[in-house]
Write an enzyme that holds these catalytic residues in place. Structure first.
Site, PDB file in Angstrom:
ATOM      1  N   SER A  55       0.851  -1.189   0.000  1.00  0.00           N
ATOM      2  CA  SER A  55       0.000   0.000   0.000  1.00  0.00           C
ATOM      3  C   SER A  55       0.889   1.242   0.000  1.00  0.00           C
ATOM      4  CB  SER A  55      -0.915  -0.008   1.217  1.00  0.00           C
ATOM      5  OG  SER A  55      -1.818  -1.094   1.158  1.00  0.00           O
ATOM      6  N   GLY A  56       0.281   2.378  -0.304  1.00  0.00           N
ATOM      7  CA  GLY A  56       1.040   3.623  -0.362  1.00  0.00           C
ATOM      8  C   GLY A  56       1.318   4.095  -1.765  1.00  0.00           C
ATOM      9  N   HIS A 223       9.686   3.726  -2.550  1.00  0.00           N
ATOM     10  CA  HIS A 223       9.599   3.313  -1.144  1.00  0.00           C
ATOM     11  C   HIS A 223      10.653   4.042  -0.310  1.00  0.00           C
ATOM     12  CE1 HIS A 223       8.471  -0.307  -3.613  1.00  0.00           C
ATOM     13  NE2 HIS A 223       7.379  -0.139  -2.899  1.00  0.00           N
ATOM     14  N   GLY A 414      -1.034  35.649   0.863  1.00  0.00           N
ATOM     15  CA  GLY A 414       0.385  35.678   0.544  1.00  0.00           C
ATOM     16  C   GLY A 414       0.733  36.067  -0.874  1.00  0.00           C
ATOM     17  N   ASP A 415      -0.249  36.505  -1.687  1.00  0.00           N
ATOM     18  CA  ASP A 415       0.050  36.750  -3.096  1.00  0.00           C
ATOM     19  C   ASP A 415       0.134  38.230  -3.461  1.00  0.00           C
ATOM     20  OD1 ASP A 415      -2.597  37.463  -2.891  1.00  0.00           O
ATOM     21  OD2 ASP A 415      -3.249  36.362  -4.671  1.00  0.00           O
ATOM     22  N   CYS A 416      -0.132  39.124  -2.510  1.00  0.00           N
ATOM     23  CA  CYS A 416      -0.180  40.554  -2.822  1.00  0.00           C
ATOM     24  C   CYS A 416       1.174  41.069  -3.318  1.00  0.00           C
ATOM     25  CB  CYS A 416      -0.631  41.348  -1.597  1.00  0.00           C
ATOM     26  SG  CYS A 416      -0.729  43.131  -1.874  1.00  0.00           S
ATOM     27  N   THR A 458      -7.662  40.794  -6.827  1.00  0.00           N
ATOM     28  CA  THR A 458      -8.383  42.000  -6.432  1.00  0.00           C
ATOM     29  C   THR A 458      -7.563  43.256  -6.653  1.00  0.00           C
ATOM     30  OG1 THR A 458      -9.597  40.728  -4.774  1.00  0.00           O
ATOM     31  CG2 THR A 458      -9.572  43.128  -4.531  1.00  0.00           C
ATOM     32  N   SER A 459      -6.289  43.221  -6.228  1.00  0.00           N
ATOM     33  CA  SER A 459      -5.465  44.428  -6.364  1.00  0.00           C
ATOM     34  C   SER A 459      -5.239  44.766  -7.830  1.00  0.00           C
ATOM     35  CB  SER A 459      -4.130  44.247  -5.647  1.00  0.00           C
ATOM     36  OG  SER A 459      -3.408  43.159  -6.183  1.00  0.00           O
ATOM     37  N   GLY A 570      -1.623  45.776   0.890  1.00  0.00           N
ATOM     38  CA  GLY A 570      -1.888  46.577  -0.301  1.00  0.00           C
ATOM     39  C   GLY A 570      -1.592  48.047  -0.081  1.00  0.00           C
TER      40      GLY A 570
END
Length: 587
Positions: A55-56, A223, A414-416, A458-459, A570
């Site tokens: 599994s995994g 693995h 964190g993207d401004c 938005t900005s 901003g």
């Protein structure tokens, strides 16, 4: 729960994951005692194809059980082979045996031994069974692989898909086994990862075993096995090395398959579990471009997604399948079998053969462009001064990006800062290539076009609306004959654009947004005519957002501590830009 996993008990994790599969595909059932997922009988006899392993590696192999794919899959504990008894019970009691059973297994010692033992036990019972071992990993060279040979990794899923599609067409066990071996002989793969994975219930790896920041392990197994080397590189450099290991025939230790530009090739880019869909897209594009540019190979099929994982491994693998003649006639080529439909919850490829055949048809997109031309105006500016001033301001904003990003990480997503820097970089490039003009509106409209294309979110929308409104405001206040643009005309244009912006956002001073810096800048410039005083007012406005409770934006609902101690990102970023304008005019 633990810090690493929602389910930290490995036994409970494997069992509940297996139990989930029939929920997502009602054509399969779960034998939990033996950790077997198998197809429910449907009355149609065909060669059964069985696979499995530790599994995994999900969706391999349990989620590949279904019509057109596996008949049964046997799961071990995490990264450990299932027992021979589990596998025997799958072959004897869970899958159709009338036309025979093919077992497909990856080349790992435990898997080969346990599946092999089960195959021999089934044969002793008089059942017609064959076994195909897949070893496709170029990360293990001949010298290191020795008698064991190459490990099996993601290329195994291509073997399974093609063999199972042929079985679904009613082929004999010999035909299905032969095509599985043919496919396996023509696959080469390699994986790389930025870190080892943490196995639930085990202590995390540490010390020298763990990779350092920016270090990648090339050829890492599924693995946590060591690869062929560790190095610090970027994605293009990593892909270049990985493709060389797969395709460079001069590398006698790793040259397992010769592929020429004239060959048809299937490309599989596989997510090892921890790479985002977005980033896997970027990785896939890099692989495709390097194949075309460096190796003159254009894949006829490209599969990208999560096929065989290493739990949540932060890495990916590349597999290349050389398309060869099956000798089975129409409808049974490797590509047609790969494209054949499969009803399994873990198989993500859904593009039909007809759609793939159209990939070479020339497509000429409709010309873009709205016919908009920048209309000349009588407002004049000093191009050299405008360029140098704006360059100073943009460079100041770029320097401030880490601080803006830090603030936005605390109060937003964190993207401004990154968005502001992206816009600033694009405008700087524009200034380098822009033709000299003394028309203020032409100068401004060129900048607006860059902002609209490069700044999102938005900005970006606020900046674009404001600048477009500014252009309109300046045009309304333009003289009837050519004259230099004055601080008074700038102020009137800015007042007009501020009013226009208010139609599209409810943000006002005190709401903890960039308006807290923009509003005092415009009002102070209108009142004093001084860019220095206006920029200082913007700076004070941005500082005043510290501790201010937000009324708009993500800060309203972002949890956690620390927002009271930082300004609105901003507002801070805009203030830095405006201070840069002031600084540029003084130089």
């Amino acid at each position: 729960m633990s810090a690493k996993h929602f389910i930290n008990d490995p036994t409970h994790l494997v069992n509940t994951a297996l139990l989930s599969i029939p929920h997502t595909n009602p054509s399969v059932a779960c034998d939990l005692e033996n950790k077997i997922i198998y197809r429910k009988p449907n009355g149609s006899a065909q060669v059964s194809v069985v696979s499995g392993g530790g599994s995994g590696h999900e969706p391999s192999f349990a989620s590949f059980v279904g019509h057109g794919l596996l008949s049964g899959a046997v799961a071990g504990t995490i990264f450990a082979s299932p027992s021979a008894e589990q596998i025997k019970r799958c072959i004897l009691h869970r899958v159709e045996k009338q036309k025979g059973v093919l077992v497909v297994v990856m080349n790992y010692t435990g898997d080969v031994l346990n599946f092999g033992m089960a195959v021999e036990k089934a044969r002793a019972r008089g059942i017609e069974v064959d076994m195909v071992i897949v070893g496709d990993d170029a990360g293990v060279g001949r010298a290191k692989g020795g008698k064991v040979g190459r490990r099996g990794i993601a290329g195994t899923v291509l073997v399974q898909k093609i063999a199972c599609a042929l079985a679904a067409k009613g082929a004999s066990l010999r035909e299905v086994s032969d095509i599985a071996r043919l496919t396996a002989r023509n696959i080469v793969s390699i994986g790389s990862s930025l870190s080892h994975v943490h196995v639930p219930g085990r202590a995390a790896m540490s010390g020298d075993d763990e990779l350092k920041d920016s270090e990648v392990e090339i050829g890492m197994g599924i693995h946590n096995e060591a690869g062929s080397e560790r190095r610090i590189t970027d994605l293009p450099g990593l892909v270049k090395t990985m493709l060389s290991h797969c395709l460079n025939t001069a590398d006698k230790d790793r040259s397992f398959l010769e592929i020429t530009p004239g060959d048809e090739v299937v490309l599989l880019v596989n997510n090892l579990g921890g790479v985002s869909v977005l980033e896997l897209g970027g990785i896939t594009n890099e692989v495709v471009e390097q194949l075309a540019n460096d190796w003159k190979i254009t894949p006829v099929r490209i599969l990208a997604g999560t096929f065989m994982t290493s739990l949540n491994g932060l890495g990916f693998s590349i597999s290349l399948l050389k398309v060869v003649d099956t000798g089975l006639g129409s409808g049974k080529s490797l590509l047609e079998l790969l494209d054949a439909p499969a009803e399994a919850s873990g198989w993500p490829a859904a593009i039909t053969t007809d759609t793939w055949r159209k990939q070479g048809i020339m497509f000429v997109p409709e010309e873009q462009g709205d016919g908009e031309e920048i209309q000349p105006n009588d407002l004049r500016l000093d191009f050299a001064l405008a360029k140098s001033t704006l360059t100073t301001a943009l460079n100041r904003l770029i320097v401030a990006e880490p601080e803006v990003t830090k603030y936005d990480t605390i109060v937003g997503d964190g993207d401004c800062g990154i968005g502001l820097k992206r816009g600033a970089d694009a405008i700087l490039k524009l200034l380098e290539r822009m033709k000299k003009t003394d028309d203020a509106l032409v100068f401004l409209q060129n900048i607006i076009q860059v902002v609209e294309v490069t700044m999102d979110g938005t900005s970006g929308a606020i900046y674009a609306i404001f600048l477009n409104a500014l252009a309109h405001g300046l045009r309304q206040n333009a003289p009837s004959s050519p004259q230099p643009i004055t601080a008074d005309i700038w102020a009137k244009g800015l007042e007009s654009s501020l009013q226009s912006l208010s139609k599209y956002t409810p943000a006002r001073p005190g709401d903890r947004t960039l308006i807290d810096a923009l509003y005092p800048f415009v009002k102070t410039l209108s009142k004093t005519g001084s860019i220095d005083a206006a920029a200082q007012a913007a700076e004070e406005g941005a500082k005043g957002t510290r501790g201010m409770k937000a009324s708009l934006g993500r800060t309203v609902y972002v949890g956690g501590e620390g927002w009271q101690g930082v300004p609105d990102p901003g507002a801070y970023g805009l203030a830095e830009l405006l201070l840069g304008l002031s600084e540029g005019l003084r130089l």
